[in-house]
Design an enzyme around this catalytic site. Structure first.
Site, PDB file in Angstrom:
ATOM      1  CG  PHE A  66      -1.783  -1.214   1.385  1.00 38.95           C
ATOM      2  CD1 PHE A  66      -2.989  -1.336   0.715  1.00 38.95           C
ATOM      3  CD2 PHE A  66      -1.377  -2.248   2.220  1.00 38.95           C
ATOM      4  CE1 PHE A  66      -3.782  -2.470   0.877  1.00 38.95           C
ATOM      5  CE2 PHE A  66      -2.155  -3.375   2.387  1.00 38.95           C
ATOM      6  CZ  PHE A  66      -3.371  -3.502   1.716  1.00 38.95           C
ATOM      7  CD  GLU A 107      -1.200   2.420  -4.056  1.00 34.40           C
ATOM      8  OE1 GLU A 107      -2.351   2.737  -4.384  1.00 34.40           O
ATOM      9  OE2 GLU A 107      -0.849   2.223  -2.859  1.00 34.40           O
ATOM     10  CB  CYS A 126      -5.060   6.875   9.614  1.00 36.91           C
ATOM     11  SG  CYS A 126      -6.149   6.209   8.345  1.00 36.91           S
ATOM     12  CG  ASP A 186       0.353   3.849   5.499  1.00 36.09           C
ATOM     13  OD1 ASP A 186      -0.609   3.813   6.282  1.00 36.09           O
ATOM     14  OD2 ASP A 186       0.784   4.911   5.008  1.00 36.09           O
TER      15      ASP A 186
END
Length: 415
Positions: free
Chosen positions: A274, A294, A368, A342
């Protein structure tokens, strides 16, 4: 009809919560408040009418729109208890997932402010209005500027109103205007309108000059680039695709990159999953060979260009792959000495399950969202990994969002 209520704790969204679970936005632990219960809400909610006994930790919000704008959740709490609450969001999520790990104090990474803002534009009296939605509402709160952003973005509402006019000023389809601060100037991407006439497109190109924008795009399609909208990434300079993912603050990105590099240690071959446009890949490539994976082609193009334009880096290779549908399998993972992942807010459940089956010695997870991070950490723990360090990073100041970097190690594995 208002009731007197005692506030026991802060909830996950930064709202006050009574001992019996009533959510009172704007209230703080230890306060006695008067609040009006809202009918039909689950969990039960109440509107704050008055603070009868304020907390010693209550401070004055700095933004005049706080409390009506849905952007910030908690400007009224003093810095020390605020930092403790944010750290506790991570501690609590891990505990609910059955994970024991040392959690470091919160790292402040606000820096000079958010470097990107997305504004909603709607038609209003006297012309288009730009701002954020009110909390739990579709009503627009028009703003002059957002004080949590970098100073360069303080004119973003003016720009959003201006670029909306050739597209109807938000009177037809509502518009979202994303403005990013870059070293080349402001980068604007407009979404929500659909196909635009050639006349409107030409008007936007002219506005880019009038407003001194670096780049302007419509639904990710670049209309004009006046200067490269570059983002510093260590020694490199990235030009992300229009509307592409970007860490919230420059200091936040640098802090996360430092923690990632420290986490992989002396690993020679690092897999960056990612990867986005490669802020971590470029930092890692100072001392490691990196393979970046990605799903977005534009992000990988930006990474490859930045890598080729930065002398002295180790090798960075790229691969386009949808890691939600096709996560890397254990044999692919085992070719590397460390894995970094991530993912978006939803986390990397499928990929984490495959990592748990691998023999990779070190895994560094960045997230996050505390809930999805804890879920993915539990999957890795079930596969034998130990979460040995967790660092919460606050690049989303005044919101309930917190960035997390966790270092996982498979006991007995060394490379």
């Amino acid at each position: 009809m208002s009731d007197v209520m005692e506030i026991a704790r802060l909830g996950l969204r930064g709202d006050g919560v009574t001992p019996d679970g009533v959510v009172v936005p704007g209230a703080l632990p230890g306060e006695t408040v008067r609040a009006a219960p809202e009918e039909g809400t689950r969990p039960p909610r109440a509107r704050l009418d008055a603070v009868l006994t304020p907390s010693a930790d209550r401070i004055a919000p700095f933004c005049p729109s706080f409390g009506t704008c849905g952007g910030c959740a908690i400007q009224h709490l003093a810095p020390a208890p605020y930092a403790a609450w944010k750290r506790d969001l991570v501690v609590g999520a891990l505990a609910r997932a059955g994970i024991e790990a040392p959690v470091a104090p919160l790292v402040d990474a606000h820096g000079t402010g958010r470097r990107r803002i997305t504004l909603h534009v709607r038609a209003g009296e006297g012309g288009p209005q730009a701002g954020f939605m009110a909390a739990r509402s579709h009503a627009l709160v028009a703003i002059d500027h957002c004080p949590v952003t970098e100073p360069a973005l303080h004119r973003a509402p003016e720009i959003a109103r201006a670029v909306s006019r050739p597209l109807g000023g938000g009177g037809g389809k509502p518009l979202d205007v994303q403005v990013t601060a870059t070293t080349g100037g402001l980068d604007v991407d407009i979404r929500g309108h659909g196909p635009a006439s050639e006349r409107a497109r030409q008007a936007l190109v002219l506005l880019a000059g009038d407003l001194d924008l670096a780049r302007i795009s419509l639904h990710g399609e670049v209309l004009i680039v006046r200067r490269p909208p570059e983002i510093p990434a260590g020694r490199s300079r990235l030009v992300p695709p229009s509307g592409g993912f970007l860490q919230a603050t420059a200091v936040g990105e640098a802090t996360l990159a430092r923690l990632v590099v420290e986490g992989v240690g002396k690993a020679k071959r690092v897999l960056d999953l990612f990867s986005g446009a490669g802020a971590f890949s470029l930092a890692l490539a100072e001392a490691h060979t990196v393979h970046a994976v990605e799903g977005e082609a534009g992000a990988l193009t930006a990474l490859d260009r930045a890598f080729r334009e930065t002398p002295g880096l180790r090798t960075v290779t790229t691969e386009r792959r949808d890691l939600f549908r096709r996560p890397l399998l254990a044999p692919e993972l085992d070719r590397h000495d460390a894995v970094v992942f991530d993912p978006p807010r939803a986390g990397a459940e499928a990929q984490s399950a495959r990592i748990a089956e691998s023999k990779v010695p070190v895994v560094v997870g960045v997230s996050c969202d505390a809930g999805s991070f804890a879920r993915d950490a539990a999957l890795l723990a079930q596969g034998g990994y130990r979460l040995e360090a967790v660092t919460p990073v606050d690049q989303f100041r005044h919101s309930p969002h917190v960035e997390i970097v966790g270092v996982f190690r498979r006991p007995g594995k060394k490379r």
